[in-house]
Write an enzyme that holds these catalytic residues in place. Structure first.
Site, PDB file in Angstrom:
ATOM      1  N   SER A 218      19.700   4.806  30.139  1.00 33.55           N
ATOM      2  CA  SER A 218      20.730   5.228  29.184  1.00 33.55           C
ATOM      3  C   SER A 218      21.583   4.056  28.739  1.00 33.55           C
ATOM      4  CB  SER A 218      21.604   6.335  29.787  1.00 33.55           C
ATOM      5  OG  SER A 218      22.309   5.886  30.921  1.00 33.55           O
TER       6      SER A 218
ATOM      7  N   LYS B   5      -9.411   2.664  -2.049  1.00 28.27           N
ATOM      8  CA  LYS B   5      -9.663   2.114  -0.716  1.00 28.27           C
ATOM      9  C   LYS B   5     -11.052   2.530  -0.230  1.00 28.27           C
ATOM     10  CE  LYS B   5      -7.127   1.645   3.681  1.00 28.27           C
ATOM     11  NZ  LYS B   5      -5.873   2.056   4.361  1.00 28.27           N
TER      12      LYS B   5
ATOM     13  N   GLU C  69       0.832  -1.201   0.000  1.00 29.61           N
ATOM     14  CA  GLU C  69       0.000   0.000   0.000  1.00 29.61           C
ATOM     15  C   GLU C  69       0.870   1.255   0.000  1.00 29.61           C
ATOM     16  OE1 GLU C  69      -3.516   1.866   2.909  1.00 29.61           O
ATOM     17  OE2 GLU C  69      -2.146   0.335   3.667  1.00 29.61           O
TER      18      GLU C  69
ATOM     19  N   CYS D 210      -5.549  -3.041   2.451  1.00 30.45           N
ATOM     20  CA  CYS D 210      -5.290  -2.992   3.897  1.00 30.45           C
ATOM     21  C   CYS D 210      -6.575  -3.107   4.723  1.00 30.45           C
ATOM     22  CB  CYS D 210      -4.508  -1.728   4.242  1.00 30.45           C
ATOM     23  SG  CYS D 210      -3.698  -1.791   5.858  1.00 30.45           S
TER      24      CYS D 210
ATOM     25  N   LYS E 261       4.374  18.350  28.634  1.00 33.75           N
ATOM     26  CA  LYS E 261       5.721  17.832  28.398  1.00 33.75           C
ATOM     27  C   LYS E 261       5.728  16.859  27.221  1.00 33.75           C
ATOM     28  CE  LYS E 261       7.647  18.147  33.077  1.00 33.75           C
ATOM     29  NZ  LYS E 261       8.340  17.395  34.149  1.00 33.75           N
TER      30      LYS E 261
END
Length: 553
Positions: A298, A113, A45, A149, A522
């Site tokens: 980390s 589609k 697709e 899809c 944030k």
């Protein structure tokens, strides 16, 4: 009447917007299909442009360029097998997610589609127009249904094709990964096969695009839902399958290789590696750097980076303060040595003293606290970004999903950076992923074999080390409790009452809920990262920043 139909499946990794490069990949697949005497080569697709295109599809110039490249591909692939390829279509003022069939230098058929997904990361209804229910195409006397899809997840689309005479269903996909997704896919496809008594080919793309990683895993099902072939997860692959007409006039796919799928721990780790590798490669960056604290987050980000890019392309930087323990210094140095990557130490004490002195007249008479802790984090962010600018290396952030959820991170500090491999991985899963990587090595990893992450890093109590004897559980519930609440609150959208009924303390649940809501601003400014679940922060979960509502049930 032909009794054989040879199909080539091109499970490939496009780059969004690289029309010429994607066309070249399609031409290579076409050449391989021709060498194998295929009748039809199918690509995923939206392959000509890459997926997901999002609002780029609303630019007429982009869509027209995509359509022009499809026409160029038709001419270039005029000889040999027919080609199926996805791309946007602008037709009489309507914009479609389309699939083109090319033969003899022309576009001989176009599917539009019908079912436009509008959940999780998908928002296709605001971009595309809905195509009609359609029948199959005629390809050299064989009627092929091409549900695109999401179309194959809805029974009426495939049923219409079958009732209109389809003999084989071929489903081109751009289906991104989340944990457990493959089982949902194959269950839906088996249902379509059983309902329509037709074989089905499921072709998915691979590769990373922003937060989404397409995991491939293409497969072929025969009537009855029997698996005839299964392609690898995550890897580019071109495979050929031959269909033979049976005595009852139907079609049967030949048995091919069935590549077994790995467990969810390996899949998640591969997604984090592949996501970073493609994000770097497709944006043009070659090298990364990150702050290496001696902690587990980390440590695994450094390992992922080395596995994705090679040790020579990873710079780790320890930025110690007076609160950094000797064990953290030792652990950070050890993992950098284990991984073989560049390692720098840049103390922040002098810089912190200068900032403290500068602010002293303004802060006189006020107690030290969170502000001073955050200065350390923001100074580290400033220094890392300076190195990123100077060396041309992308800065990686290292906050896990637990921290991202409750805002246990400093904006403009340790949140600084261009990509976060852990953004959708809860803290308890970080520990397990470290253990998995220490015990496993695969060909797709560029890093060394063995236990590269010191056990001391995995086992020690997590700490930001921004004050004396600080531990994460001074500010947060223990991670095993926090993660369990977050999974219910975020991933499952459970109410406070439901979570309390499951055995959690109401005050703790309410506190976690409050932290999640007040941290939205944030997350709005945070770096992208690979999607591992169906409720990743960004497109899966879209919440307002200003929000006073709380669940008081």
């Amino acid at each position: 009447m032909d009794n054989k139909f040879r199909l080539t499946l091109a499970q490939l990794n496009p780059t969004l917007g690289d029309l010429a490069g994607n066309m070249a990949k399609a031409m290579d697949a076409h050449a391989q299909a021709a060498q194998n005497d295929a009748d039809f080569v199918v690509l995923p697709e939206m392959f000509i442009c890459g997926y997901q295109v999002q609002d780029l599809a609303l630019k007429d110039a982009f869509v027209l360029d995509c359509m022009a490249h499809v026409e160029k591909l038709a001419l270039a692939a005029a000889d040999g097998p027919s080609v199926g390829i996805g791309g946007p279509l602008l037709d009489d003022g309507q914009l479609y997610n389309a699939y083109f069939v090319l033969k003899g230098g022309k576009i001989i058929a176009t599917m539009r589609k019908h079912e436009l997904p509008n959940t999780h990361v998908f928002d296709e209804r605001r971009i595309y127009d809905k195509g009609p229910l359609a029948g199959p195409i005629n390809l050299d006397g064989i009627r092929v249904g091409l549900p695109i899809c999401e179309d194959a997840w809805h029974a009426p689309v495939c049923e219409t094709m079958a009732e209109s005479g389809a003999e084989i269903l071929i489903v081109p996909n751009g289906s991104p990964y989340y944990r457990g997704k493959f089982e949902r896919r194959i269950n839906h496809m088996v249902a379509r096969v059983i309902e329509n008594d037709l074989p089905l080919v499921y072709l998915n793309m691979v590769g990373g695009q922003d937060d989404q990683i397409f995991d491939g895993g293409s497969f072929v099902l025969n009537r009855g839902g029997h698996l005839a072939m299964q392609m690898p997860l995550f890897d580019e692959s071109i495979q050929h399958v031959e269909f033979t007409r049976t005595d009852d006039g139907g079609w049967q796919a030949s048995e091919g290789e069935k590549i077994a799928h790995v467990d969810e721990w390996e899949q998640d780790y591969r997604v984090m590696v592949q996501g970073l590798r493609d994000y770097m490669g497709k944006t043009g960056f070659k090298k990364v750097l990150l702050g290496l604290s001696g902690g587990v987050d980390s440590a695994i980000v450094a390992t992922i980076a080395v596995d994705a890019l090679g040790a020579e392309n990873v710079r780790c930087v320890m930025l110690p303060s007076e609160y950094t323990s000797q064990s953290s210094l030792d652990d950070a140095a050890e993992i950098a040595t284990n991984l073989g990557c560049h390692y720098d130490t840049v103390p922040i004490a002098a810089g912190r003293a200068a900032i403290t002195q500068t602010l002293a007249p303004l802060f006189a008479g006020l107690d030290e606290g969170l502000t001073e802790e955050n200065i350390q984090s923001r100074l580290r962010g400033l220094l890392l970004m300076a190195m990123s600018n100077k060396f041309g290396e992308m800065l990686l952030t290292t906050g896990n999903k637990s921290e991202v959820a409750v805002g246990y991170a400093t904006i403009y500090g340790d949140m600084s950076g261009g990509y976060n491999p852990l953004k959708d991985l809860y803290k308890m899963r970080v520990f397990e992923s470290c253990r998995w990587r220490n015990a496993n090595h695969r060909d797709w990893m560029m890093g060394p074999e063995g236990a590269v992450i010191p056990v001391a890093i995995i086992d020690k109590p997590p700490s930001a080390e921004l004050r004396e004897d600080q531990r994460d559980d001074d500010s947060l519930p223990p991670y095993e409790i926090l993660d369990a609440i977050l999974e219910r609150l975020v991933d499952l959208d459970q109410s406070v009452a439901e979570i309390v009924a499951a055995g959690f303390d109401r005050d703790v649940v309410k506190r976690v809920e409050h932290l999640v809501y007040i941290s939205e601003y944030k997350r709005f400014q945070s770096a992208p990262g690979p999607r591992l679940t169906h409720k990743a922060f960004w497109l899966d979960r879209r919440y307002p920043i200003v929000n006073r509502w709380r669940d008081n049930g």
